[in-house]
Design a protein around this motif. Sequence first.
Motif, PDB file in Angstrom:
ATOM      1  N   MET B  21      15.649   4.504   8.005  1.00 14.82           N
ATOM      2  CA  MET B  21      14.731   3.822   7.137  1.00 14.82           C
ATOM      3  C   MET B  21      13.473   3.686   7.909  1.00 14.82           C
ATOM      4  N   ILE B  24      11.604   6.736   7.516  1.00 14.42           N
ATOM      5  CA  ILE B  24      10.952   6.969   6.145  1.00 14.42           C
ATOM      6  C   ILE B  24       9.418   5.936   5.907  1.00 14.42           C
ATOM      7  N   SER B  25       9.771   4.845   6.430  1.00 17.06           N
ATOM      8  CA  SER B  25       8.622   4.001   6.335  1.00 17.06           C
ATOM      9  C   SER B  25       7.104   4.353   7.141  1.00 17.06           C
ATOM     10  N   TYR B  27       6.702   7.383   7.199  1.00 17.09           N
ATOM     11  CA  TYR B  27       6.389   8.456   6.652  1.00 17.09           C
ATOM     12  C   TYR B  27       5.379   7.975   5.409  1.00 17.09           C
ATOM     13  N   GLY B  28       5.961   6.886   4.865  1.00 14.90           N
ATOM     14  CA  GLY B  28       5.195   6.334   3.829  1.00 14.90           C
ATOM     15  C   GLY B  28       3.829   5.691   4.260  1.00 14.90           C
ATOM     16  N   ARG B  31       1.304   8.419   4.346  1.00 16.40           N
ATOM     17  CA  ARG B  31       1.253   9.129   3.014  1.00 16.40           C
ATOM     18  C   ARG B  31       0.571   8.213   1.782  1.00 16.40           C
ATOM     19  N   LEU B  32       0.649   6.932   1.675  1.00 15.33           N
ATOM     20  CA  LEU B  32       0.271   6.375   0.810  1.00 15.33           C
ATOM     21  C   LEU B  32      -1.363   5.960   1.005  1.00 15.33           C
ATOM     22  N   TYR B  36      -3.228  -1.579   0.699  1.00 12.33           N
ATOM     23  CA  TYR B  36      -2.144  -2.549   0.076  1.00 12.33           C
ATOM     24  C   TYR B  36      -0.784  -1.796  -0.144  1.00 12.33           C
ATOM     25  N   THR B  37      -0.886  -0.430  -0.239  1.00 10.13           N
ATOM     26  CA  THR B  37       0.123   0.114  -0.464  1.00 10.13           C
ATOM     27  C   THR B  37       0.970   0.505   0.579  1.00 10.13           C
ATOM     28  N   SER B  39       1.079  -1.464   3.565  1.00  5.23           N
ATOM     29  CA  SER B  39       1.624  -2.636   3.669  1.00  5.23           C
ATOM     30  C   SER B  39       2.953  -2.776   3.143  1.00  5.23           C
ATOM     31  N   HIS B  40       3.214  -2.190   1.869  1.00  6.34           N
ATOM     32  CA  HIS B  40       4.480  -2.137   1.507  1.00  6.34           C
ATOM     33  C   HIS B  40       5.402  -1.494   2.310  1.00  6.34           C
ATOM     34  N   ALA B  41       5.016  -0.132   2.743  1.00  2.66           N
ATOM     35  CA  ALA B  41       5.758   0.639   3.657  1.00  2.66           C
ATOM     36  C   ALA B  41       5.953   0.200   5.081  1.00  2.66           C
ATOM     37  N   SER B  45       9.725  -2.037   4.207  1.00  2.00           N
ATOM     38  CA  SER B  45      11.022  -1.198   4.637  1.00  2.00           C
ATOM     39  C   SER B  45      11.441  -1.392   5.998  1.00  2.00           C
ATOM     40  N   LEU B 101      -9.171  -1.057  -3.653  1.00  2.00           N
ATOM     41  CA  LEU B 101      -8.002  -0.621  -4.067  1.00  2.00           C
ATOM     42  C   LEU B 101      -7.990   0.922  -4.308  1.00  2.00           C
ATOM     43  N   ILE B 104      -6.114   5.178  -7.875  1.00  2.72           N
ATOM     44  CA  ILE B 104      -4.846   5.487  -8.818  1.00  2.72           C
ATOM     45  C   ILE B 104      -4.496   3.860  -9.180  1.00  2.72           C
TER      46      ILE B 104
END
Lengths: 160, 119
Positions: B21, B24-25, B27-28, B31-32, B36-37, B39-41, B45, B101, B104
Motif C-alpha cells: 500500500m 502504491i501511495s 506512485y500516486g 502521478r497525481l 490537493y489530490t 495529499s489524498h495519496a 493511503s 487546482l 481537470i
Amino acid sequence: MLAQLLLNIVIAFLWMLLIDEDEIILTTFFAGFLVGIGVIFLMHRFFGTRFYLRRVYATFKLLLIFIWELIQSSVLVLKQILSPKLKIQPGIFRHETVLRSDLEITMISLLLTLTPGSVVMEVSPEGNVLYVHAMDVESERGAILSQLKNFEKAIMEVTR
Amino acid sequence: MNASEIGEFVGALFILLGGIMSVISVYGLLRLPDVYTRSHAATKSSTLAVLLTLLGAFIYFWSTAHFISVRLLLGIVFVFLTAPVAGHLLVRAAYRSNVKLADISGTDDLHDVLHKEEK
C-alpha cells in the motif's frame, strides 16, 4: 454519564471490600463491576440520562463503521491511482452538516480527513458548513454523501 | 501448523500488505496532478498502510512472544490523531496561498466564499 461510570466503579470497589479477601484480586473487582452494571441498568432511569454502556456500544459501532469506510475508500483510491488513464475529476463541494457542538464537528472532520478520497479544507466560522475536497466529485458524489450521512448518524448516537 | 505459526503468518501478511500500500501511495504521489489530490495519496493511503504494518507487528509479537505491545497500539492511535490534522492544515494553507487546482478539476464551491471574505 460520568456519574454512572463512577458509581459503577464505587459498587465494584465496595463489592471487593465486602467479599473481604486477604489480598486484592482483580477478578473480584471485575465480578463487582458486572454486578454494578446490573444494578445501574435497573436504576438508570432515575439519573434522567441514558444507560452509559449504550454510549460505549455506540462508540464501538462508530469505530467499526469507520474501519469499514476506511477499507472501502482506500481500495477506491488505490484503484484510481493505478488505473492506466487518470479519469478523475477532483473538486471542492460544500456540505451543511446537521451536527452542532464543537466536539461533533471535530469528530466528523477527523473521520472524513482520515478516510481516503476526501479532505476537509475549511470549516465555516459558524461551524455548520464543511468544505470538502474530494478525489472524484462527479462520479463519487453519491458515495461520499452516503459516507457523510453514515458518520453523522453514528456520531449523533455517541454524543446525544 | 500450530497457533503461533498461524499468527506469524498473519502478521507477515499484514506487514506485506502495508508495504504494498505504501508503494502504491508513493506512485500516486508522483502521478497525481496537484497538491490537493497528492495529499489524498500521501496522507490517506499511508494511514491504512501504517495501520496494517503496526497491526502486523502487534500480531506477530503477540503470537510468537506472547507479548502484548501497548506501544504499538498507542502508535496507531497517535498516527490516527495527528495525520488528519496535518493533512487538513497542509491543504488549507495551500488553498489560502492561492495554489491553483488542477485543470481537470470540477466544481469549486470554496473559491467564492474565501474571495468574498477578502473583499
